[in-house]
Design a protein around this motif. Structure first.
Motif, PDB file in Angstrom:
ATOM      1  N   UNK A 128       0.955  -1.285  -0.058  1.00 61.06           N
ATOM      2  CA  UNK A 128       0.045   0.162   0.103  1.00 61.06           C
ATOM      3  C   UNK A 128       0.931   1.388   0.114  1.00 61.06           C
ATOM      4  N   UNK A 129       0.391   2.364  -0.414  1.00 55.29           N
ATOM      5  CA  UNK A 129       1.043   3.502  -0.349  1.00 55.29           C
ATOM      6  C   UNK A 129       1.775   3.890   1.180  1.00 55.29           C
ATOM      7  N   UNK A 130       2.751   4.749   1.009  1.00 61.30           N
ATOM      8  CA  UNK A 130       3.473   5.171   2.541  1.00 61.30           C
ATOM      9  C   UNK A 130       2.454   5.827   3.425  1.00 61.30           C
ATOM     10  N   UNK A 131       1.244   6.538   2.886  1.00 66.70           N
ATOM     11  CA  UNK A 131       0.375   7.273   3.818  1.00 66.70           C
ATOM     12  C   UNK A 131      -0.544   6.043   4.531  1.00 66.70           C
ATOM     13  N   UNK A 132      -0.880   5.114   3.825  1.00 63.01           N
ATOM     14  CA  UNK A 132      -1.563   3.897   4.484  1.00 63.01           C
ATOM     15  C   UNK A 132      -0.727   3.074   5.487  1.00 63.01           C
ATOM     16  N   UNK A 133       0.500   2.638   5.091  1.00 62.64           N
ATOM     17  CA  UNK A 133       1.296   2.323   5.869  1.00 62.64           C
ATOM     18  C   UNK A 133       1.812   3.058   7.259  1.00 62.64           C
ATOM     19  N   UNK A 134       1.813   4.477   7.047  1.00 62.29           N
ATOM     20  CA  UNK A 134       2.192   5.068   8.480  1.00 62.29           C
ATOM     21  C   UNK A 134       0.796   5.179   9.214  1.00 62.29           C
ATOM     22  N   UNK A 135      -0.285   5.225   8.504  1.00 62.61           N
ATOM     23  CA  UNK A 135      -1.545   5.289   9.438  1.00 62.61           C
ATOM     24  C   UNK A 135      -1.671   4.131  10.073  1.00 62.61           C
ATOM     25  N   UNK A 136      -1.619   2.549   9.236  1.00 67.75           N
ATOM     26  CA  UNK A 136      -1.493   1.417   9.854  1.00 67.75           C
ATOM     27  C   UNK A 136      -0.707   1.438  10.978  1.00 67.75           C
ATOM     28  N   UNK A 137       0.443   1.737  11.084  1.00 65.46           N
ATOM     29  CA  UNK A 137       1.524   1.765  12.029  1.00 65.46           C
ATOM     30  C   UNK A 137       1.092   2.796  13.166  1.00 65.46           C
ATOM     31  N   UNK A 138       0.572   3.819  12.914  1.00 61.52           N
ATOM     32  CA  UNK A 138       0.080   4.671  14.036  1.00 61.52           C
ATOM     33  C   UNK A 138      -0.892   3.937  14.875  1.00 61.52           C
ATOM     34  N   UNK A 139      -2.158   3.402  13.923  1.00 64.83           N
ATOM     35  CA  UNK A 139      -3.266   2.769  14.694  1.00 64.83           C
ATOM     36  C   UNK A 139      -2.875   1.495  15.430  1.00 64.83           C
ATOM     37  N   UNK A 140      -1.663   0.722  15.079  1.00 58.24           N
ATOM     38  CA  UNK A 140      -1.181  -0.392  15.931  1.00 58.24           C
ATOM     39  C   UNK A 140      -0.544   0.234  17.003  1.00 58.24           C
ATOM     40  N   UNK A 141       0.126   1.488  17.103  1.00 51.31           N
ATOM     41  CA  UNK A 141       0.952   1.733  18.234  1.00 51.31           C
ATOM     42  C   UNK A 141      -0.134   2.205  19.133  1.00 51.31           C
ATOM     43  N   UNK A 142      -1.086   3.139  18.536  1.00 57.99           N
ATOM     44  CA  UNK A 142      -2.320   3.633  19.276  1.00 57.99           C
ATOM     45  C   UNK A 142      -3.049   2.544  20.153  1.00 57.99           C
ATOM     46  N   UNK A 143      -3.402   1.381  19.545  1.00 56.97           N
ATOM     47  CA  UNK A 143      -4.389   0.508  19.936  1.00 56.97           C
ATOM     48  C   UNK A 143      -4.135   0.101  21.904  1.00 56.97           C
ATOM     49  N   UNK A 144      -2.620  -0.233  21.662  1.00 55.96           N
ATOM     50  CA  UNK A 144      -2.636  -0.700  23.464  1.00 55.96           C
ATOM     51  C   UNK A 144      -2.876   0.484  24.481  1.00 55.96           C
ATOM     52  N   UNK A 145      -2.531   1.754  24.051  1.00 58.47           N
ATOM     53  CA  UNK A 145      -2.867   2.899  24.738  1.00 58.47           C
ATOM     54  C   UNK A 145      -4.197   2.996  25.020  1.00 58.47           C
ATOM     55  N   UNK A 146      -5.022   3.032  23.763  1.00 57.57           N
ATOM     56  CA  UNK A 146      -6.739   3.308  23.995  1.00 57.57           C
ATOM     57  C   UNK A 146      -6.953   2.305  24.871  1.00 57.57           C
ATOM     58  N   UNK A 147      -6.735   1.122  24.770  1.00 59.85           N
ATOM     59  CA  UNK A 147      -7.134   0.030  25.624  1.00 59.85           C
ATOM     60  C   UNK A 147      -7.057   0.123  27.281  1.00 59.85           C
ATOM     61  N   UNK A 148      -5.765   0.628  27.320  1.00 60.31           N
ATOM     62  CA  UNK A 148      -5.592   1.091  28.717  1.00 60.31           C
ATOM     63  C   UNK A 148      -6.405   2.078  29.162  1.00 60.31           C
ATOM     64  N   UNK A 149      -6.534   3.184  28.424  1.00 59.76           N
ATOM     65  CA  UNK A 149      -7.401   4.137  28.885  1.00 59.76           C
ATOM     66  C   UNK A 149      -9.034   3.729  29.061  1.00 59.76           C
ATOM     67  N   UNK A 150      -9.230   2.863  28.083  1.00 63.48           N
ATOM     68  CA  UNK A 150     -10.646   2.319  28.418  1.00 63.48           C
ATOM     69  C   UNK A 150     -10.794   1.552  29.566  1.00 63.48           C
ATOM     70  N   UNK A 151      -9.737   0.542  30.051  1.00 66.33           N
ATOM     71  CA  UNK A 151      -9.912  -0.251  31.181  1.00 66.33           C
ATOM     72  C   UNK A 151      -9.870   0.876  32.556  1.00 66.33           C
ATOM     73  N   UNK A 152      -9.090   1.741  32.304  1.00 69.27           N
ATOM     74  CA  UNK A 152      -9.018   2.842  33.485  1.00 69.27           C
ATOM     75  C   UNK A 152     -10.480   3.535  33.696  1.00 69.27           C
TER      76      UNK A 152
END
Length: 174
Positions: A128-152
């Protein structure tokens, strides 16, 4: 072509290679002028270049650079496409045009000096284009933090529900 002109062309190509991220070499034998122009225009629309350059000039231009690994591959007539931003974009265009015009054959490439086969370029074109790869990476990096915030937040939310229930119970008793 005079020697001075060849040296000038090699120097100009060397300067372009300093900016380039990917180079793709293709055999163009049998293509019409109109087909070559269509390929050149499609590549140019993405900010890349597509030119027929003599192998001797290319050998001179890559001498002593990271691109030197491709000199052994320089045989027969070659057209060279240079990409400056996203390597996958140029690979996609060249693979599409090779399918469209059967006589255009991708021979090899070089990604920032690393030699690529035609199969490597086809695999690169499927990314996929560079922008899509960056968005996927950021989504993957954000997922654990979002999960932690939701648990708290869930624990605090539960505490608020309990306090609200106690408040309502006390209000009914009074």
């Amino acid at each position: 072509m005079k020697r001075e002109r060849k040296v000038e062309l090699a120097d100009r190509l060397r300067e372009r290679l300093k900016e380039a991220k990917i180079l793709i070499a293709a055999s163009y034998t049998g293509l019409t002028v109109a087909e070559m122009e269509a390929i050149r225009n499609a590549v140019k629309e993405q900010g890349c270049t597509f030119n027929v350059i003599k192998n001797n000039i290319v050998k001179k231009a890559v001498e002593g650079t990271a691109w030197e690994s491709m000199t052994e591959q320089l045989k027969g007539p070659n057209a060279f496409a240079l990409g400056f931003d996203d390597p996958a974009v140029l690979a996609k265009i060249m693979v599409e045009k090779a399918k469209e015009y059967g006589k255009l054959e991708i021979k090899f490439g070089s990604l920032e000096g690393k030699l690529l086969t035609a199969d490597d370029i086809k695999a690169l074109s499927k990314l996929p284009p560079k922008e899509v790869l960056v968005a996927q990476l950021l989504g993957t990096m954000k997922a654990p933090i979002s999960g932690f915030v939701n648990v708290l937040a869930a624990n605090i939310r539960q505490l608020l529900y309990v306090l609200k229930a106690i408040e309502e119970k006390k209000a009914k008793e009074n």
